[in-house]
Design an enzyme around this catalytic site. Structure first.
Site, PDB file in Angstrom:
ATOM      1  N   GLU A 111       0.829  -1.203   0.000  1.00  0.00           N
ATOM      2  CA  GLU A 111       0.000   0.000   0.000  1.00  0.00           C
ATOM      3  C   GLU A 111       0.869   1.262   0.000  1.00  0.00           C
ATOM      4  O   GLU A 111       0.533   2.258  -0.651  1.00  0.00           O
ATOM      5  CB  GLU A 111      -0.940  -0.017   1.204  1.00  0.00           C
ATOM      6  N   GLU A 131      -3.740 -10.068   3.151  1.00  0.00           N
ATOM      7  CA  GLU A 131      -4.619  -9.900   4.313  1.00  0.00           C
ATOM      8  C   GLU A 131      -5.722 -10.945   4.389  1.00  0.00           C
ATOM      9  O   GLU A 131      -6.052 -11.445   5.479  1.00  0.00           O
ATOM     10  CB  GLU A 131      -5.238  -8.489   4.293  1.00  0.00           C
TER      11      GLU A 131
END
Length: 257
Positions: A111, A131
């Site tokens: 990210e 995730e």
């Protein structure tokens, strides 16, 4: 300190310095990063930022889950307007940021890469949003940024498998600007830095600020937006210096004003 911050010759180097934890970001590191970005925003002697991770194994392995007690819901409800590491969503940072990806860029680390302007990666680097494999979600940029950067099916392939993707694959996706052998990474980053710093500092800020603030507008609306940095650059001494240097066939001397 878990982050080092050095400025030299108009170039800031920000290094996640937790190699024993794969440069994973904990709460203290998050605070350090936010303070660094705020300092860079307040300074006028920086034309380029290089973001990287210490050691050879990882750029950043994401959030440090060791000893984490917060639930995913608790994490989601916290205010994090700038995204992971204070960078993924950040729109107030008008200085170009290069990601020097030396190893794993996973979860929040990926990210942060998505929050950079240029990505230079070692061929041994790996990217991913794992995730979902631990029952979490890429809340700090992954789900909303990746789909805006690459075709839908490619973004969903990353998001819905949680697997690691090679630098070669990310270069093909268009996420990585340049991919090099590990031993050539520093030289490649230095080359990009030189080319950026050769540009007028106020022009760099105006370009990034305009891009950051007009992505949601139509081309006509974006063209008509008078961002503060754009107006400052057009009125600057450097704008005159650039033309004079070109006419006189010499290198410009930028003063940032």
């Amino acid at each position: 300190m878990s982050v080092t911050f050095v400025v030299e010759d108009r170039v800031a180097t920000v290094t996640l310095n937790r190699p024993e934890r794969m440069n994973a970001v904990d709460a203290a590191t998050e605070r350090e990063l936010e303070a660094i970005w705020q300092e860079i925003e307040a300074r006028d002697d920086i034309s380029c930022v290089v973001l990287t991770g210490a050691g050879e194994r990882a750029f950043c392995a994401g959030a440090d889950l060791k000893g984490a007690e917060k639930t995913g819901l608790d994490y989601w409800t916290e205010s994090r307007p700038n995204g992971f590491g204070g960078l993924a969503f950040r729109r107030s940072l008008d200085v170009p940021v290069i990601a020097r990806v030396n190893g794993y860029a996973l979860g929040g680390g990926f990210e942060m890469v998505l929050g950079c302007d240029i990505v230079i990666a070692s061929k041994e680097a790996a990217f991913g949003l794992p995730e979902a494999r631990v029952g979490r979600l890429p809340l700090d940029g992954g789900m909303v940024l990746l789909q805006r950067r690459i075709p839908h099916n490619l973004a969903m392939g990353v998001l819905l498998t949680g697997r690691r993707f090679s630098a070669t694959e990310m270069h093909a996706f268009g996420i990585v600007n340049e991919m090099v052998e590990p031993g050539e990474l520093d030289a490649a980053v230095a080359r990009w830095v030189r080319e950026i710093v050769a540009c007028a500092p106020l022009s760099l800020r105006a370009i990034k600020q305009t891009v950051n603030r007009t992505g949601h507008l139509s081309p006509a609306e974006a063209q008509g937006l008078r961002t503060p940095a754009l107006v400052k650059a057009l009125k600057s001494e450097d704008a005159m210096e650039g033309v004079s240097a070109f006419q006189e066939k010499r290198a410009p001397v930028w003063r940032g004003r």
